[in-house]
Design a protein around this motif. Sequence first.
Motif, PDB file in Angstrom:
ATOM      1  N   SER A 217      -1.127 -14.537  -0.503  1.00 31.32           N
ATOM      2  CA  SER A 217      -2.563 -14.810  -0.692  1.00 31.32           C
ATOM      3  C   SER A 217      -3.238 -13.690  -1.466  1.00 31.32           C
ATOM      4  O   SER A 217      -2.770 -12.553  -1.477  1.00 31.32           O
ATOM      5  N   ARG A 218      -4.355 -14.030  -2.075  1.00 28.83           N
ATOM      6  CA  ARG A 218      -5.182 -12.994  -2.702  1.00 28.83           C
ATOM      7  C   ARG A 218      -5.964 -12.288  -1.606  1.00 28.83           C
ATOM      8  O   ARG A 218      -6.695 -12.934  -0.861  1.00 28.83           O
ATOM      9  N   THR A 219      -5.757 -10.996  -1.441  1.00 23.86           N
ATOM     10  CA  THR A 219      -6.518 -10.249  -0.438  1.00 23.86           C
ATOM     11  C   THR A 219      -6.948  -8.894  -1.002  1.00 23.86           C
ATOM     12  O   THR A 219      -6.216  -8.279  -1.791  1.00 23.86           O
ATOM     13  N   VAL A 220      -8.109  -8.443  -0.586  1.00 21.15           N
ATOM     14  CA  VAL A 220      -8.628  -7.153  -1.040  1.00 21.15           C
ATOM     15  C   VAL A 220      -7.697  -6.030  -0.596  1.00 21.15           C
ATOM     16  O   VAL A 220      -7.451  -5.079  -1.339  1.00 21.15           O
ATOM     17  N   CYS A 233       2.570  -2.585   4.248  1.00 21.77           N
ATOM     18  CA  CYS A 233       3.073  -2.564   5.635  1.00 21.77           C
ATOM     19  C   CYS A 233       2.698  -1.262   6.352  1.00 21.77           C
ATOM     20  O   CYS A 233       2.852  -1.155   7.573  1.00 21.77           O
ATOM     21  N   TYR A 234       2.200  -0.281   5.593  1.00 19.72           N
ATOM     22  CA  TYR A 234       1.669   0.943   6.208  1.00 19.72           C
ATOM     23  C   TYR A 234       0.143   0.957   6.139  1.00 19.72           C
ATOM     24  O   TYR A 234      -0.522   1.426   7.054  1.00 19.72           O
ATOM     25  N   HIS A 235      -0.390   0.407   5.063  1.00 19.21           N
ATOM     26  CA  HIS A 235      -1.841   0.465   4.836  1.00 19.21           C
ATOM     27  C   HIS A 235      -2.591  -0.478   5.780  1.00 19.21           C
ATOM     28  O   HIS A 235      -3.658  -0.141   6.295  1.00 19.21           O
ATOM     29  N   ASP A 236      -2.025  -1.674   5.964  1.00 28.57           N
ATOM     30  CA  ASP A 236      -2.700  -2.688   6.799  1.00 28.57           C
ATOM     31  C   ASP A 236      -1.625  -3.555   7.455  1.00 28.57           C
ATOM     32  O   ASP A 236      -1.447  -4.719   7.106  1.00 28.57           O
ATOM     33  N   PRO A 237      -0.885  -2.961   8.401  1.00 32.20           N
ATOM     34  CA  PRO A 237       0.356  -3.578   8.882  1.00 32.20           C
ATOM     35  C   PRO A 237       0.189  -4.949   9.541  1.00 32.20           C
ATOM     36  O   PRO A 237       1.135  -5.722   9.535  1.00 32.20           O
ATOM     37  N   GLY A 241      -1.622  -9.860   4.093  1.00 32.05           N
ATOM     38  CA  GLY A 241      -0.728  -9.428   3.012  1.00 32.05           C
ATOM     39  C   GLY A 241       0.591  -8.900   3.557  1.00 32.05           C
ATOM     40  O   GLY A 241       1.670  -9.259   3.073  1.00 32.05           O
ATOM     41  N   ALA A 242       0.500  -8.063   4.576  1.00 30.42           N
ATOM     42  CA  ALA A 242       1.716  -7.471   5.154  1.00 30.42           C
ATOM     43  C   ALA A 242       2.583  -8.558   5.787  1.00 30.42           C
ATOM     44  O   ALA A 242       3.814  -8.562   5.626  1.00 30.42           O
ATOM     45  N   ALA A 247       7.446 -11.955   5.450  1.00 29.83           N
ATOM     46  CA  ALA A 247       8.149 -13.251   5.447  1.00 29.83           C
ATOM     47  C   ALA A 247       8.975 -13.405   4.173  1.00 29.83           C
ATOM     48  O   ALA A 247      10.132 -13.846   4.212  1.00 29.83           O
ATOM     49  N   VAL A 248       8.395 -13.017   3.040  1.00 33.23           N
ATOM     50  CA  VAL A 248       9.109 -13.140   1.767  1.00 33.23           C
ATOM     51  C   VAL A 248      10.330 -12.196   1.751  1.00 33.23           C
ATOM     52  O   VAL A 248      11.406 -12.566   1.286  1.00 33.23           O
ATOM     53  N   SER A 249      10.140 -10.989   2.293  1.00 38.13           N
ATOM     54  CA  SER A 249      11.247 -10.026   2.319  1.00 38.13           C
ATOM     55  C   SER A 249      12.415 -10.578   3.130  1.00 38.13           C
ATOM     56  O   SER A 249      13.582 -10.427   2.759  1.00 38.13           O
ATOM     57  N   LYS A 250      12.063 -11.208   4.230  1.00 35.51           N
ATOM     58  CA  LYS A 250      13.104 -11.791   5.091  1.00 35.51           C
ATOM     59  C   LYS A 250      13.860 -12.885   4.324  1.00 35.51           C
ATOM     60  O   LYS A 250      15.097 -12.925   4.338  1.00 35.51           O
TER      61      LYS A 250
END
Length: 256
Positions: A217-220, A233-237, A241-242, A247-250
Amino acid sequence: MAKIVSFSNQKGGVGKTTSCVNISAQVANKGKKVLMIDMDPQGNATSGLGISKSKIKNTIYDVIIGRADAKDAIIKTKFKNLSVIPATIDLAGAELELYELDDLDENTNFTKIALDSVKDAYDYIFIDCPPSLGMLTVKALSVSDGIVIPMQCEFYSLEGMSQLLNTVKKIRQIYNPNLQIVGMLLTMYNGRLTLTNQVVAELRKYYSELLFKVPISRTVRLSEAPGYGEPICYHDPYGKGALEYAAVSKELMLRI
Ligand SMILES: Nc1ncnc2c1ncn2[C@@H]1O[C@H](COP(=O)(O)OP(=O)(O)OP(=O)(O)O)[C@@H](O)[C@H]1O
Ligand SMILES: [Mg+2]
């Protein structure tokens, strides 16, 4: 032995770097050893991981032209299991030099020789490509096991796709018969837009098995994270977006 995956699309601003940085960090955070290579003179992936210029001694440019060993260009990031070979603007000159070098042959492809020498130490090597189908991209694809194609849900994305798939075909014929299309990743997705849904429907018709199941998704938060030098995954875990990049990484790890 590491699997090498390039994030590539000749169209600019489609989310290549955002996807490469965040998937690299996510896969590494899940326990895999990851090397991210910045193959773009813009150096966005390098700064997105918070690497400051003062830390950089050798870049991917030095590696590509055979001036430095890969191990002497690798920088450990502050993120778990994640290292990077950075890029700076000097890589811009490499396009021309690579034409002259004409080193895509097995035995003199410095990039291949360099990556072969560090492949054992990683599970995945992810390469962020520049927005062109020039020599840097050809070089990256010639050494990759797979390509991920990030794309926006726009009409022009469909137009560029056949050109990109043609390039993949040519690379397979000439340099690298094993190049696999790992998947197409929809980025900056907004399901409320009619155009988005039309493009997605069109893509599903032609490329259904290639599309990653979850779009990004488009997210700020995703757009601000590089400013902090942090993957999502560190900024907004716990943000959208994270979770989507997780899910895509998996899915990516299942595919290659
Ligand atoms: N899911 C998203 N939500 C919001 N903004 C995003 C998202 N993905 C990427 N962006 C923003 O869109 C812009 C382009 O993204 P990015 O730099 O990842 O694209 P790119 O394909 O690597 O671009 P280039 O072709 O210049 O290398 C950046 O400002 C980035 O922060
Ligand atoms: Mg980029």
